[in-house]
Design an enzyme around this catalytic site. Sequence first.
Site, PDB file in Angstrom:
ATOM      1  N   SER A  64      73.696  96.471  20.127  1.00 54.69           N
ATOM      2  CA  SER A  64      73.271  96.658  21.525  1.00 54.69           C
ATOM      3  C   SER A  64      71.878  97.250  21.684  1.00 54.69           C
ATOM      4  CB  SER A  64      74.286  97.518  22.271  1.00 54.69           C
ATOM      5  OG  SER A  64      75.441  96.758  22.501  1.00 54.69           O
ATOM      6  N   LYS A  67      69.593  95.002  23.485  1.00 51.99           N
ATOM      7  CA  LYS A  67      69.603  94.886  24.957  1.00 51.99           C
ATOM      8  C   LYS A  67      68.324  95.449  25.591  1.00 51.99           C
ATOM      9  CE  LYS A  67      74.664  95.042  24.966  1.00 51.99           C
ATOM     10  NZ  LYS A  67      75.862  95.877  25.173  1.00 51.99           N
ATOM     11  N   TYR A 188      73.786  85.878  23.454  1.00 55.22           N
ATOM     12  CA  TYR A 188      74.202  87.283  23.368  1.00 55.22           C
ATOM     13  C   TYR A 188      74.671  87.649  21.947  1.00 55.22           C
ATOM     14  CZ  TYR A 188      76.834  91.541  24.010  1.00 55.22           C
ATOM     15  OH  TYR A 188      77.307  92.812  23.862  1.00 55.22           O
ATOM     16  N   TYR A 240      76.207 104.361  27.246  1.00 58.12           N
ATOM     17  CA  TYR A 240      77.481 104.093  27.935  1.00 58.12           C
ATOM     18  C   TYR A 240      78.078 105.352  28.556  1.00 58.12           C
ATOM     19  CZ  TYR A 240      76.489 100.266  24.840  1.00 58.12           C
ATOM     20  OH  TYR A 240      75.846  99.280  24.180  1.00 58.12           O
ATOM     21  N   VAL A 258      76.642  99.340  18.190  1.00 59.63           N
ATOM     22  CA  VAL A 258      77.818  99.625  17.355  1.00 59.63           C
ATOM     23  C   VAL A 258      77.576  99.386  15.866  1.00 59.63           C
ATOM     24  CG1 VAL A 258      79.623  99.387  19.122  1.00 59.63           C
ATOM     25  CG2 VAL A 258      78.875  97.365  17.843  1.00 59.63           C
TER      26      VAL A 258
HETATM   27  N1  GLN Z   1      78.068  92.927  19.887  1.00 59.17           N
HETATM   28  C1  GLN Z   1      78.732  94.080  20.398  1.00 59.17           C
HETATM   29  C2  GLN Z   1      79.717  93.672  21.457  1.00 59.17           C
HETATM   30  O1  GLN Z   1      79.422  92.808  22.183  1.00 59.17           O
HETATM   31  C3  GLN Z   1      77.708  95.002  20.971  1.00 59.17           C
HETATM   32  C4  GLN Z   1      78.299  96.272  21.522  1.00 59.17           C
HETATM   33  C5  GLN Z   1      77.492  97.494  21.225  1.00 59.17           C
HETATM   34  O2  GLN Z   1      76.660  97.529  20.331  1.00 59.17           O
HETATM   35  N2  GLN Z   1      77.763  98.563  21.954  1.00 59.17           N
HETATM   36  O3  GLN Z   1      80.800  94.175  21.557  1.00 59.17           O
END
Ligand code: GLN
Length: 304
Positions: A64, A67, A188, A240, A258
């Site tokens: 993420s 993003k 994505y 988050y 993650v």
């Molecule tokens: N690829 C992970 C997902 O879509 C990304 C989530 C994350 O890094 N918080 O669940």
Amino acid sequence: MDYQSILEDIDAQVRPLLGREGRVASYIPALARVSPHRFGIALRTCDGEEAAAGDATTPFSIQSMSKVFTLTLAIRGLGEALWQRIGREPSGSPFNSLVQLETERGIPRNPFINAGAIAVADRLLSQGADAKAHVLEMLSGLCREPVHIDAEVAQSEADTGFRNTALANFMRGFGTLDNEPARVLDVYFNQCAIAMNCLQVARAAGYLCRDGAHPYDGTAVISETQARRVNALMLTCGTYDAAGEFAFRIGLPCKSGVGGGIVAVLPDRLSLCVWSPALDPTGNSLLGRMALELFVARTGLSVF
Ligand code: GLN
């Protein structure tokens, strides 16, 4: 400030704790195989000074953290129009939550939860260019090294991305997405599967501490106002449902993934990336957060 010895000290403090607490993300099978005994930290100042310690040149899945960069591309391409379909409020919910989307009629709370990033990917597709190539090109250009997608991780995400598929279909039903969910999810999943190391990420995020100016050549990646806004969103939404805790303990705009990476920005000073794969229950790197706390305590640097 002697950044190199500060980062080395942090590495020495964190290393004995590796593997003790937290859990490597297991819902994406390719990520579950990563050793929790890894820790890297790197920074680059606005003047181009760099420092790194631990596993700072070992590639990992940026997840993420991507993003931030897709948001940057979308803001650059669309300006204010981006916000017609994506909010700017913290969600207070887990990154993959579906619940708010129902009551908020398919408009994701912010661009950093999964729903919001999927909506950003849709916007990039509608802008016409090959969105995946565009993201890679941007990242390679920012860190001045080739950057690639880990195909195994991308496939693993696609094979198990049931919640993300649900989010995309749900938003398509509400008219938030213009493109077919499968195409949007392909962008994505692939952006999340980009592999980079701490030093590359710290360099790539350099425009966020330089009022939007490219970390090496000074050209405008985005405007000063836009860079300020990306930083504001990182502070309020980048980690988050732990964003309040991060602001409270660290006080830097941060974006986690993650894969265990966290990128942090101190406007007008430096960009920083830490990596340690074991996560806390909110999906943020446990020792990455601790390392950032140590860095702020040691340097006194924070936006507050
Ligand atoms: N690829 C992970 C997902 O879509 C990304 C989530 C994350 O890094 N918080 O669940």
